[in-house]
Write an enzyme that holds these catalytic residues in place. Structure first.
Site, PDB file in Angstrom:
ATOM      1  N   LYS A 147       4.224  -0.220   2.725  1.00  0.00           N
ATOM      2  CA  LYS A 147       4.190   0.002   1.273  1.00  0.00           C
ATOM      3  C   LYS A 147       5.454   0.713   0.819  1.00  0.00           C
ATOM      4  CE  LYS A 147       0.437   1.092  -1.163  1.00  0.00           C
ATOM      5  NZ  LYS A 147      -0.784   1.850  -1.563  1.00  0.00           N
ATOM      6  N   LEU A 148       6.046   0.168  -0.220  1.00  0.00           N
ATOM      7  CA  LEU A 148       7.257   0.729  -0.819  1.00  0.00           C
ATOM      8  C   LEU A 148       7.092   0.750  -2.330  1.00  0.00           C
ATOM      9  CD1 LEU A 148       9.574  -1.544   1.291  1.00  0.00           C
ATOM     10  CD2 LEU A 148       9.752   0.940   1.390  1.00  0.00           C
TER      11      LEU A 148
END
Length: 317
Positions: free
Chosen positions: A132-133
Site C-alpha cells: 500500500k502506497l
C-alpha cells in the site's frame, strides 16, 4: 432471502478493512487490508502480545541503533500481523509503506522491498501481498516501478479522478478510492445531507469504475472508507469493497435485496495519452477536497505510526 452481506458477495469481492483476527474469522472475507492506524489498534489487542514480542526480539538482532530497531520492529510487527491474517483469508493482505515516505519515491520502493523480504522470510510469496502506497505522484511512480518487478500495489488515500487516472496509466494492480472521507468533506463544506445515490464518494467511485472499464484498464477498483451500509449497497458490483467490522456486522444483520449497481461494460474507446507530472499536479490541485483529504490522511497515518513507535521504543528500552 440471504442477508445483505451474503448477497453482496455474489457481485463483489469482499475485503476486511481490519487487523482484528477475530473479526476476519467471523466474516470470512477474501482479502484483508491494514494501515498504520489499524496496526496501532491491533497492537493493543492482548492476543497480539506475542507478535509484538517477536518483532521486538527480531529488531534487537538487526541493529545496535535504537532508531533503527524501532523502525525494524514496526515493519516486522506489520508483517507478523499480516502473516496471521493470511492464515485466515484465501487471497491477499495489503501492508502499507510508512506514510512519512509518501513524497519519496526511492525510499518507498526500498521499504516495499524490505516488507516483501520479511514476508518471504516468513514463508509468504509476494503473490499474496499488496504493497500500500499513498496516491501521491511519488507514490504512483514508486508503484509503477514495483509493478514492473512483479510486486503488486494498492494505491490508497485516493480522492480524485486525476489520482485514479494516473494509477491506471502507471499499470497499478489496485486502487482504493475513499468514499466516506469524500462525503465528510462535502457535508462540512456545503452543510448538506446526501442520499446514498447522491453521496459524492459514491459518485466518485462510480465515475472511476466506469472510466476504467470503458478504457480497458485492468486496474482493480476497491471502494474503501465507508460511513454507512447505504454507500456500500450503492456500489454493489464494484470489483472489490474493503469494509470495517462494524459495517460487515450490520450488513450480515440486514435483510434487504441487493441489486448490482456497477456493471463492467466492454471497452469502447482507446485510453488517452498518459498524464505528465505537470498535468497531474495541476488537475489534482484544482480539486480542493482531494488536496485537503490526501494531506490529512498522510498526516493522520504518520501520527499513528509515531504512536506505534513510541510504544515499541518503550518495549525496546
Amino acid at each position: 432471502m440471504a442477508n445483505a452481506l451474503a448477497q453482496l458477495k455474489s457481485f463483489t469481492t469482499i475485503v476486511a478493512d481490519t487487523g482484528d483476527i477475530e473479526a476476519i474469522k467471523r466474516y470470512q472475507p477474501e482479502d484483508a487490508t491494514t494501515n498504520p492506524s489499524l496496526i496501532l489498534k491491533a497492537s493493543q489487542i492482548p492476543e497480539y502480545a506475542f507478535l509484538i514480542e517477536n518483532a521486538i526480539e527480531w529488531a534487537k538482532t538487526q541493529s545496535h541503533s535504537i532508531e533503527q530497531q524501532i523502525e525494524d520492529a514496526g515493519d516486522k510487527l506489520a508483517v507478523n500481523i499480516g502473516v496471521e491474517i493470511l492464515k485466515l483469508v484465501p487471497g491477499r493482505i495489503s501492508t502499507e509503506v510508512d506514510a512519512r515516505l509518501s513524497f519519496d519515491k526511492q525510499r518507498s520502493i526500498d521499504k516495499a522491498h524490505k516488507l516483501i523480504k520479511l514476508y518471504k522470510d516468513a514463508g509468504i510469496d509476494k503473490s499474496r501481498i499488496l504493497i500500500k502506497l499513498a496516491s501521491t505522484w511519488e507514490g504512483i511512480c514508486a508503484a509503477k516501478e514495483l509493478e514492473q518487478e512483479g510486486i503488486n500495489c494498492n494505491l490508497t488515500l485516493l480522492f480524485s479522478f486525476a489520482q485514479a487516472r494516473a494509477c491506471a496509466e502507471a499499470g497499478v494492480y489496485l486502487i482504493s478510492p475513499f468514499v466516506g472521507r469524500i462525503l465528510d468533506w462535502y457535508k462540512k463544506d456545503t452543510g448538506q445531507d446526501y442520499t446514498a445515490e447522491t453521496d459524492p464518494g459514491v459518485v466518485s467511485v462510480t465515475e472511476i469504475y466506469n472510466y476504467y472499464k470503458q478504457n480497458g484498464y485492468n486496474t482493480v477498483v476497491m471502494g474503501a472508507s465507508f460511513r454507512n451500509i447505504g454507500e456500500i449497497i450503492e456500489l454493489a458490483g464494484c470489483d472489490r469493497l474493503t469494509i470495517g467490522p462494524a459495517l460487515l456486522e450490520e450488513l450480515a444483520n440486514t435483510d434487504v435485496e441487493i441489486i448490482q449497481k456497477l456493471v463492467a461494460t466492454p471497452a469502447t474507446q482507446s485510453a488517452p495519452a498518459a498524464l505528465t507530472e505537470e498535468q497531474f499536479r495541476w488537475v489534482f490541485n484544482e480539486d480542493p477536497m482531494a488536496v485537503d483529504k490526501l494531506a490529512e490522511g498522510i498526516r493522520n497515518f504518520a501520527i499513528d505510526q509515531g504512536k506505534l513507535e513510541v510504544m515499541l521504543k518503550t518495549k525496546l528500552s
